[in-house]
Design an enzyme around this catalytic site. Structure first.
Site, PDB file in Angstrom:
ATOM      1  N   LEU A  94     -45.940 -34.219-121.029  1.00  0.00           N
ATOM      2  CA  LEU A  94     -45.668 -32.882-121.557  1.00  0.00           C
ATOM      3  C   LEU A  94     -45.679 -31.921-120.382  1.00  0.00           C
ATOM      4  O   LEU A  94     -46.435 -32.108-119.423  1.00  0.00           O
ATOM      5  CB  LEU A  94     -46.744 -32.449-122.561  1.00  0.00           C
ATOM      6  CG  LEU A  94     -46.784 -33.136-123.936  1.00  0.00           C
ATOM      7  CD1 LEU A  94     -47.985 -32.621-124.725  1.00  0.00           C
ATOM      8  CD2 LEU A  94     -45.508 -32.907-124.718  1.00  0.00           C
ATOM      9  N   ASP A  95     -44.851 -30.868-120.459  1.00  0.00           N
ATOM     10  CA  ASP A  95     -44.886 -29.832-119.426  1.00  0.00           C
ATOM     11  C   ASP A  95     -46.288 -29.235-119.354  1.00  0.00           C
ATOM     12  O   ASP A  95     -47.012 -29.199-120.355  1.00  0.00           O
ATOM     13  CB  ASP A  95     -43.893 -28.711-119.741  1.00  0.00           C
ATOM     14  CG  ASP A  95     -42.444 -29.159-119.587  1.00  0.00           C
ATOM     15  OD1 ASP A  95     -42.219 -30.218-118.970  1.00  0.00           O
ATOM     16  OD2 ASP A  95     -41.557 -28.452-120.093  1.00  0.00           O
ATOM     17  N   ARG A  96     -46.622 -28.739-118.188  1.00  0.00           N
ATOM     18  CA  ARG A  96     -47.962 -28.171-117.977  1.00  0.00           C
ATOM     19  C   ARG A  96     -48.309 -27.096-119.002  1.00  0.00           C
ATOM     20  O   ARG A  96     -49.432 -27.030-119.499  1.00  0.00           O
ATOM     21  CB  ARG A  96     -48.047 -27.603-116.557  1.00  0.00           C
ATOM     22  CG  ARG A  96     -49.413 -27.029-116.211  1.00  0.00           C
ATOM     23  CD  ARG A  96     -49.450 -26.582-114.769  1.00  0.00           C
ATOM     24  NE  ARG A  96     -50.752 -26.024-114.438  1.00  0.00           N
ATOM     25  CZ  ARG A  96     -51.113 -25.627-113.225  1.00  0.00           C
ATOM     26  NH1 ARG A  96     -50.267 -25.747-112.220  1.00  0.00           N
ATOM     27  NH2 ARG A  96     -52.309 -25.130-113.003  1.00  0.00           N
ATOM     28  N   THR A 131     -47.017 -26.654-122.000  1.00  0.00           N
ATOM     29  CA  THR A 131     -46.865 -27.086-123.392  1.00  0.00           C
ATOM     30  C   THR A 131     -48.148 -27.747-123.864  1.00  0.00           C
ATOM     31  O   THR A 131     -48.754 -28.540-123.137  1.00  0.00           O
ATOM     32  CB  THR A 131     -45.692 -28.076-123.526  1.00  0.00           C
ATOM     33  OG1 THR A 131     -44.504 -27.476-123.011  1.00  0.00           O
ATOM     34  CG2 THR A 131     -45.465 -28.472-124.973  1.00  0.00           C
ATOM     35  N   ARG A 183     -36.690 -26.067-124.167  1.00  0.00           N
ATOM     36  CA  ARG A 183     -36.725 -24.709-123.615  1.00  0.00           C
ATOM     37  C   ARG A 183     -35.327 -24.222-123.239  1.00  0.00           C
ATOM     38  O   ARG A 183     -34.956 -23.071-123.535  1.00  0.00           O
ATOM     39  CB  ARG A 183     -37.665 -24.668-122.406  1.00  0.00           C
ATOM     40  CG  ARG A 183     -39.112 -24.987-122.772  1.00  0.00           C
ATOM     41  CD  ARG A 183     -39.951 -25.373-121.563  1.00  0.00           C
ATOM     42  NE  ARG A 183     -40.113 -24.277-120.615  1.00  0.00           N
ATOM     43  CZ  ARG A 183     -40.750 -24.384-119.456  1.00  0.00           C
ATOM     44  NH1 ARG A 183     -41.290 -25.552-119.110  1.00  0.00           N
ATOM     45  NH2 ARG A 183     -40.857 -23.342-118.655  1.00  0.00           N
TER      46      ARG A 183
END
Length: 336
Positions: A162-164, A166, A265
């Site tokens: 997961l993105d930082r 998120t 996004r």
């Protein structure tokens, strides 16, 4: 007479010290490979088993015959088979101090974020702002923190990322067989991940699919930005459903059919409905409004994940609740 006990005590201490030194000396180790560890390269297996031993040293031990399989010399690329017997010569491993302390507040809090755990998996509600692993100037990430919390686990590996910024459902494998099983499910699209995002404006009910191709660009600063490129980009698809409408914003559910970097996004941005507080792909005025209402993070949350359990073969659905700050923001918005 008063000195005799002192002499005996001294001799006893000497014997104990010698025994302690003997116990501290590294010994020959024998490991029999089971189904769980078969199929992997021996150098990768040893790196996980002999924590603290540099890779270059392991290669040197293999060349010298200090590490053998079934009494034979092997090369570092040798693939282990079931019932192989490893003989590992005595190796003194320098104990590395953990860079992650279980006493750290952020690490200690992770225990409460675990949504599911058994002998194969951990599913955790990853906090926003925490990278999934260390690197790029970060001393540690979520996986390093979990390893500190579970020091006896033979392995802990990320199944996906997961993105930082998120938050939400993140799956970690505790066995190599589980990791392989889930990676195959990801490859064959049997894993379904659903995200909740608060986006700018009135998301049209009829807009249920975004299929713009995406391309990664690495800037000179080292920052990675994803752009729409329907000629050279990779095919991408995100499906959307409106969950709730607010004045000036919409809460949507996003289902990424493909798994490109920053996909949800960028697909929101290109549709004219950027996600709230998105530092890379956001809308300045919308973000300012959400910030005034108390939002301090990206409003993108991996709300649930569905997959087949690698041991029981049962279909599982695990949900991660929104963190209180996101719930609080939604109460401040006016529903349409």
């Amino acid at each position: 007479m008063s000195q005799k006990p002192l002499v005996k005590k001294s001799e006893s201490q000497k014997i104990q010290a010698e025994k302690s030194q003997e116990n501290d000396r590294p010994k020959v180790r024998f490991i029999t490979i089971d189904e769980e560890d078969s199929g992997q390269r021996i150098d990768n297996f040893l790196l996980k088993t002999l924590k603290g031993v540099p890779k270059s040293h392991l290669y040197r031990l293999c060349r010298k015959g200090e590490i053998r399989v079934n009494k034979k010399r092997i090369k570092p690329e040798y693939k282990l088979a079931i019932d192989d017997v490893l003989r590992i010569a005595p190796i003194r491993i320098s104990e590395k101090k953990d860079t992650v302390s279980t006493g750290l507040n952020i690490v200690a809090k992770l225990e409460k974020q675990i949504l599911f755990e058994d002998d194969r998996l951990i599913v955790i509600n990853k906090p926003s702002g925490m990278a999934v692993h260390g690197g790029s100037g970060l001393s540690f990430g979520l996986i390093e923190a979990l390893r500190a919390l579970r020091p006896d686990a033979r392995m802990l590996e990320l199944v996906h990322r997961l993105d930082r910024d998120t938050s939400g459902c993140l799956v970690v494998a505790k066995k190599r067989s589980a990791l392989r099983h889930l990676h195959e499910q990801l490859r064959t699209k049997k894993v379904q991940k659903f995200y909740h995002a608060l986006v700018k404006g009135h998301w049209p009910t009829k807009l249920t699919r975004v299929t713009e191709a995406l391309k990664k660009n690495d800037l000179k600063s080292g920052e990675r930005v994803v752009v729409v490129d329907n000629i050279n980009g990779k095919a991408s698809e995100t499906r959307y459903k409106v969950l709730e409408r607010y004045r000036g914003a919409t809460l949507v559910r996003a289902f990424p059919v493909t798994g490109r970097t920053h996909q949800i996004r960028v697909h929101c941005q290109v549709s004219g409905h950027s996600i709230a507080m998105d530092a890379k792909y956001g809308h300045e005025d919308f973000d300012a409004d959400m910030k005034n209402k108390g939002l301090t993070r990206l409003f993108l949350h991996a709300a649930s994940i569905e997959f087949v359990h690698p041991k029981t073969e049962e279909r599982m659905t695990i949900e991660a609740p929104l963190e209180p700050s996101l719930e609080k923001l939604l109460t401040k918005l006016v529903k349409e």
